[in-house]
Design a protein around this motif. Structure first.
Motif, PDB file in Angstrom:
ATOM      1  N   GLN A 128       0.864  -1.875   0.302  1.00  0.00           N
ATOM      2  CA  GLN A 128       0.071  -0.292  -0.130  1.00  0.00           C
ATOM      3  C   GLN A 128       0.817   1.276  -0.132  1.00  0.00           C
ATOM      4  O   GLN A 128       0.553   2.251  -0.258  1.00  0.00           O
ATOM      5  CB  GLN A 128      -0.689  -0.137   1.677  1.00  0.00           C
ATOM      6  CG  GLN A 128      -1.559  -0.856   0.930  1.00  0.00           C
ATOM      7  CD  GLN A 128      -2.676  -1.046   2.516  1.00  0.00           C
ATOM      8  OE1 GLN A 128      -3.058   0.445   2.650  1.00  0.00           O
ATOM      9  NE2 GLN A 128      -3.430  -2.022   2.944  1.00  0.00           N
ATOM     10  N   SER A 129       1.769   1.815   0.246  1.00  0.00           N
ATOM     11  CA  SER A 129       3.167   2.257   0.880  1.00  0.00           C
ATOM     12  C   SER A 129       3.202   2.738  -0.607  1.00  0.00           C
ATOM     13  O   SER A 129       4.075   3.541  -0.593  1.00  0.00           O
ATOM     14  CB  SER A 129       3.618   2.373   1.856  1.00  0.00           C
ATOM     15  OG  SER A 129       5.210   0.780   1.381  1.00  0.00           O
ATOM     16  N   ASP A 130       3.500   1.705  -2.066  1.00  0.00           N
ATOM     17  CA  ASP A 130       3.489   2.052  -2.523  1.00  0.00           C
ATOM     18  C   ASP A 130       3.177   3.807  -3.358  1.00  0.00           C
ATOM     19  O   ASP A 130       3.162   4.534  -4.707  1.00  0.00           O
ATOM     20  CB  ASP A 130       3.544   1.785  -4.058  1.00  0.00           C
ATOM     21  CG  ASP A 130       4.039   0.235  -3.525  1.00  0.00           C
ATOM     22  OD1 ASP A 130       5.327   0.613  -3.590  1.00  0.00           O
ATOM     23  OD2 ASP A 130       4.299  -0.908  -4.612  1.00  0.00           O
ATOM     24  N   ASN A 131       2.167   3.848  -2.758  1.00  0.00           N
ATOM     25  CA  ASN A 131       1.034   5.468  -3.090  1.00  0.00           C
ATOM     26  C   ASN A 131       0.772   5.870  -2.071  1.00  0.00           C
ATOM     27  O   ASN A 131      -0.044   6.962  -1.359  1.00  0.00           O
ATOM     28  CB  ASN A 131      -0.481   5.561  -3.757  1.00  0.00           C
ATOM     29  CG  ASN A 131      -0.097   3.664  -4.497  1.00  0.00           C
ATOM     30  OD1 ASN A 131      -0.204   4.131  -5.746  1.00  0.00           O
ATOM     31  ND2 ASN A 131      -1.575   2.454  -4.280  1.00  0.00           N
ATOM     32  N   TYR A 132       1.868   5.946  -1.034  1.00  0.00           N
ATOM     33  CA  TYR A 132       1.684   7.150   0.265  1.00  0.00           C
ATOM     34  C   TYR A 132       2.955   8.332  -0.477  1.00  0.00           C
ATOM     35  O   TYR A 132       4.130   8.277  -0.637  1.00  0.00           O
ATOM     36  CB  TYR A 132       1.936   6.289   1.629  1.00  0.00           C
ATOM     37  CG  TYR A 132       1.374   5.243   2.043  1.00  0.00           C
ATOM     38  CD1 TYR A 132       0.678   5.067   1.527  1.00  0.00           C
ATOM     39  CD2 TYR A 132       1.556   4.843   3.020  1.00  0.00           C
ATOM     40  CE1 TYR A 132      -0.892   4.243   1.860  1.00  0.00           C
ATOM     41  CE2 TYR A 132       0.671   3.657   3.787  1.00  0.00           C
ATOM     42  CZ  TYR A 132      -0.266   3.435   3.020  1.00  0.00           C
ATOM     43  OH  TYR A 132      -1.100   2.272   3.798  1.00  0.00           O
TER      44      TYR A 132
END
Length: 235
Positions: A128-132
């Protein structure tokens, strides 16, 4: 009329994609609602919307239900309640990415998640952190005067930045701008609503696009904005 009869009623409808932590994020606000005089009922699907007798008693719907579907009778019940004055509030995909196949729902809410920009492809690890990414939420001129965001200044977040498809009927309290980076398919910055309200019939709608996970909704000033938005939307 007894005190119990005068208690306002809040319905929490939560579920869908677990990555948005629908249970944890809504649990954060249930004590707040109870402290402000709401009797709170929690449901795990939109099936309750089809119960007209019950929905007629609901003053506020808090929905965090991402990437799911809604049956025709369920949406009809939800729409009827809002048109008759039930408030509706939520955050992130739990309200702005709930029922993609229902155009009337999208019309009522006033904004639909379309995209969240990601990190540089070389920095992505499949989480998910790819989009943070870091971005700023800008309070609009209306937002500076509105009771939900009054006294709150622009603030920074590192989380998903929603690109929202919307229309001019929204009362936009805050915006965010997607920058155009060398690896993006768009070639100029794009500004979209981040926090908005919408009048639908007699009902008030409040949406906060920030709210991806518990650490975002419990951070300030997002938590204050959501708390104010719940109270503002309620009948």
């Amino acid at each position: 009329m007894s005190a119990a009869d005068q208690t306002r009623r809040a319905l929490v409808v939560r579920g869908g994609w677990d990555g948005h932590q629908p249970v944890e994020t809504t649990d954060l606000f249930i004590p707040f609602l109870q402290a402000h005089g709401f009797a709170v009922r929690v449901e795990g699907s939109p099936a309750v919307y089809a119960d007209q007798e019950y929905m007629d008693t609901v003053d506020l719907i808090v929905q965090v239900n991402t990437m799911t579907t809604i049956a025709a009778d369920e949406f009809a019940g939800l729409q009827r309640a809002v048109l008759n004055g039930t408030g509706m509030a939520g955050w992130h995909g739990g309200i702005a990415d709930s029922y993609r196949d229902n155009a009337d729902y999208l019309h009522m809410i006033g904004g639909q998640f379309a995209h969240h920009a990601g990190k540089h492809p070389d920095e992505r690890v499949g989480e998910q952190s790819d989009n943070y990414i870091p971005y700023t939420v800008h309070i609009t001129e209306l937002g500076h005067e509105h009771p939900i965001t009054q006294g709150i200044e622009d603030f920074d977040l590192v989380t998903e930045q929603y690109w929202v498809l919307s229309d001019e009927y929204d009362d936009v309290l805050a915006t965010t701008t997607q920058e155009a980076r060398s690896w993006d398919p768009w070639n100029r910055p794009v500004t979209a609503p981040a926090i908005w309200t919408r009048q639908w019939g007699k009902g008030r709608i409040f949406v906060s696009a920030p709210g991806h996970r518990i650490e975002i909704v419990e951070s300030q000033p997002v938590r204050t904005i959501i708390e104010r938005g719940l109270l503002w939307a309620a009948r």
